[in-house]
Design a protein around this motif. Structure first.
Motif: not given
Length: 694
Positions: A254-258, A272-277, A292-298, A303-309
């Motif tokens: 989910d969105v809390w996962t590092a 856990d520290v990332y989830s805390y942030a 974030t204003l750039d994206c609203s779809d979880p 996907h964007r966190v897992q695969y950064p550009s």
């Protein structure tokens, strides 16, 4: 026990069913366990570890000749009391001893691989001899570890309960729900008063303290930290729940996962520290998770966190430009906690220290004592509470006034007040009132050529105009039944002899309105009404419990209805008693003598036509004569058909209307095309033997 101490503990029994066990009067599960042990006892049983029990249950074990290990102190004898007052140690201490006793290698025993566990809420007894094991070993260890956790910012784990559809954990209840729920509720927890910056920092501090303790315990890592797993108790203390299950449950995505766990799976303290942030960002901004204003779809966010550009890493929005000094320090802490490199993220001990410094600098609290801070918080809370009470009181009064207005529209004011105060309404007898009835002439013909919705709209338009006239007179609208309109004056509020005057003025106003009223779906068709008025005694009261109505009873009501039914279109038919009251008043009404009129149930009565008021300007319509009325009544259907055909653009559009007349014409047309066939009522099932059997 065996001689060499190398053995497997096995519970052996034949055909025993705990559901058939009948207690001997004691409410303790230990006594029941003792009785079962006597039935299960064979020479192969090694020893018994007995939980806290009363002296009576212990005495019953003397006959067994089995080594007994006490897991706690013994209480007093229950003496067969139904409700035994227990002076025994907590269950978690016994569980801890049991856990360590199993896994320890002692001079007289090895580490046990299998044990028999008796617990009253879970039935472990089987129908045939076999080895019995309780859950998995890793699950048992987890439960023991959870039972040992006891910290202020962690929810307490009390044990498990088994139902037919699964085993459930029992945790401490936090009444205010999850932190996510509180962040969403801006009405109960407003930003400017309750959820101020000081409170937000304290919430973050509570979570950091709980996680710091968790990471230093045997649990080691949470693995499922999110705002939904942070709960709040009645004292607004934030506690962490759902910890420890990473060993038996698969970690979520989910969105809390590092990001490193999104790519490779698993859990870690830095995760856990990332989830805390992410949770801290929710607390500071009070926005949705990972806002974030750039994206609203979880899904897209994950996907964007897992695969950064490139070197730009996708994270929630932090606005540094308009932030205060305190917010800047918090933003820097949050940014460090969700760093892409796990090794650069601080641990929770360091997060605790950072939040403590930020909190001490807030409101110059380095020089502020604890009592000063407490008094200031209480004063602020008191002011907030007073404002909330005022707002809720205003909302309550507005809702109460709206409900009262609705009740006053359905029932008279005195009746509503009596129902609210006593719950009932005493019926009353009124010595003299005036009652008005009116009816639409040709209403059946109008309905015959109109759709149901057109009939409803027509009556609504007519009665809304009538109701507007009633507002200018001291009268009470009793009810409407179809096209009949009933009004009374002199009740429930007595007004002397003004009741006849008010009804007379109201009747003249209604008649003047009818002269200019035009039907929306039948333009050009005149609207005719008959009006009847009579005065006399009347009884009134509320009838029924469901949908109560204020009803009138007496001969005066029947006579007023007869005055309307024997009247003529566009005429106000008035009885002798009403004329007598009008003559006693200062108002000079104009009326004509109609003569003696036969009223059903009354015989012949002298009646009058009310035509106006001397000096008054009433634009009353000209009533038709009796001969013209009969002719116009016969021609009314043709006039309606002509008006409808003109509006529909021809006879073809008129035939397609869903009115009763159109249905009858289509039925007649179909029957004429099938003249050879028998009528519909002749299509009966007959037999060769036409006898009728009763």
């Amino acid at each position: 026990m065996t001689e060499d101490l190398n053995f497997t503990l096995t519970a052996t029994f034949d055909g025993f069913n705990t559901s058939a066990y009948k207690r001997q009067g004691c409410g303790s599960s230990t006594c029941e366990g003792v009785a079962i042990l006597k039935l299960l006892h064979v020479s192969e049983v090694g020893c018994v570890m007995l939980g806290p029990s009363c002296t009576y249950a212990t005495f019953q074990l003397v006959d067994l000749s089995i080594p007994i290990i006490s897991a706690g102190s013994f209480g007093l004898s229950c003496d067969y009391k139904t409700n035994l007052t227990r002076i025994l140690p907590p269950a978690r201490k016994i569980s801890a001893l049991f856990y360590h006793f199993i896994k320890e290698s002692l001079p007289f025993k090895d580490v046990w691989k299998q044990v028999y566990v008796y617990k009253k809420v879970i039935n472990f007894l089987l129908s045939e001899s076999r080895n019995i094991s309780f859950l998995k070993k890793t699950t048992i260890f987890l439960f023991i570890q959870l039972l040992c956790i006891d910290y202020y910012n962690l929810t307490k784990f009390y044990g498990t309960v088994k139902f037919e559809y699964g085993v459930f954990g029992v945790f401490e209840l936090c009444q205010r729900g999850s932190l996510r729920h509180i962040l969403n509720d801006r009405i109960s927890y407003p930003d400017d008063t309750f959820m101020d910056m000081e409170f937000k920092i304290s919430v973050m501090y509570d979570i950091a303290k709980g996680m710091s303790y968790l990471h230093s315990s045997n649990i080691d890592v949470h693995g499922r930290l999110k705002s939904k797993n942070c709960v709040v108790d009645n004292r607004m203390v934030v506690k962490i729940t759902d910890f420890g299950w990473h060993t038996i449950l698969r970690p979520g995505r989910d969105v809390w996962t590092a990001p490193e766990h999104l790519r490779k799976g698993g859990v870690s303290q830095k995760g856990d520290v990332y989830s805390y942030a992410i949770i801290a960002h929710e607390i500071i901004t009070r926005q949705a998770p990972f806002y974030t204003l750039d994206c609203s779809d979880p899904t897209e966010k994950i996907h964007r966190v897992q695969y950064p550009s490139g070197m730009s890493f996708f994270r929630p929005d932090l606005i540094f430009d308009t932030a205060s000094d305190t917010e800047l320090e918090l933003y820097k802490l949050i940014r460090n906690c969700w760093d892409e490199d796990p090794e650069r993220r601080p641990d929770f001990k360091k997060i605790e220290l950072t939040l403590g410094k930020i909190f001490s600098n807030l409101h110059n609290q380095a020089t502020e004592t604890y009592m000063d801070n407490l008094i200031r918080r209480l004063q602020m809370y008191s002011r907030t509470l007073e404002r909330l009470v005022e707002e809720r009181t205003a909302l309550y009064k507005a809702e109460r006034d709206r409900a009262d207005r609705l009740n006053f529209m359905l029932l008279p004011g005195p009746v509503v007040r009596s129902l609210k105060e006593t719950g009932r309404v005493e019926p009353e007898l009124f010595e003299e009132v005036t009652i008005y009835f009116s009816d639409i002439v040709g209403f059946t013909t109008l309905c015959h050529y109109s759709t149901p919705m057109e009939v409803v709209d027509m009556l609504n338009d007519i009665y809304k105009n009538f109701d507007g006239i009633l507002d200018h007179h001291d009268v009470y609208k009793v009810e409407t039944i179809g096209d009949a309109y009933m009004v009374a004056s002199g009740l429930p509020k007595r007004n002397g002899t003004r009741h006849a005057v008010d009804i007379a003025h109201m009747a003249l106003d209604i008649l003047a309105l009818v002269g200019t009223f035009e039907l929306q779906h039948l333009p050009g068709i005149p609207l005719w009404i008959r009006i009847g008025v009579h005065s006399g005694p009347c009884a009134a009261g509320v009838v029924g419990k469901k949908m109560p109505r204020y009803c009138l009873f007496g001969d005066t009501v029947n006579t007023a209805s007869r005055m309307e039914s024997t009247g003529l279109p566009l005429r106000i038919h008035v009885s002798q008693s009403t004329i007598n009251i009008l003559q006693r008043t200062d108002c000079k009404f104009e009326y004509e003598k109609r003569g003696e009129t036969y009223l059903k149930g009354k015989g012949k009565e002298m009646t009058y036509w009310l035509t106006g008021v001397t000096g008054g300007k009433y634009n009353l319509p000209t009533p038709p004569t009796a001969e013209n009325f009969q002719r116009l009544q016969q021609d009314l259907a043709e006039m309606i058909v002509f008006s409808l055909e003109k509006r529909a653009g021809g006879s073809e559009g008129f035939e397609n209307r869903t009115t009763l007349s159109a249905k009858l014409r289509r039925r007649e047309t179909n029957s004429s095309l099938q003249t050879d066939s028998q009528p519909e009522y002749f299509h009966l099932a007959v037999t060769d033997n036409p006898n009728t059997y009763l």
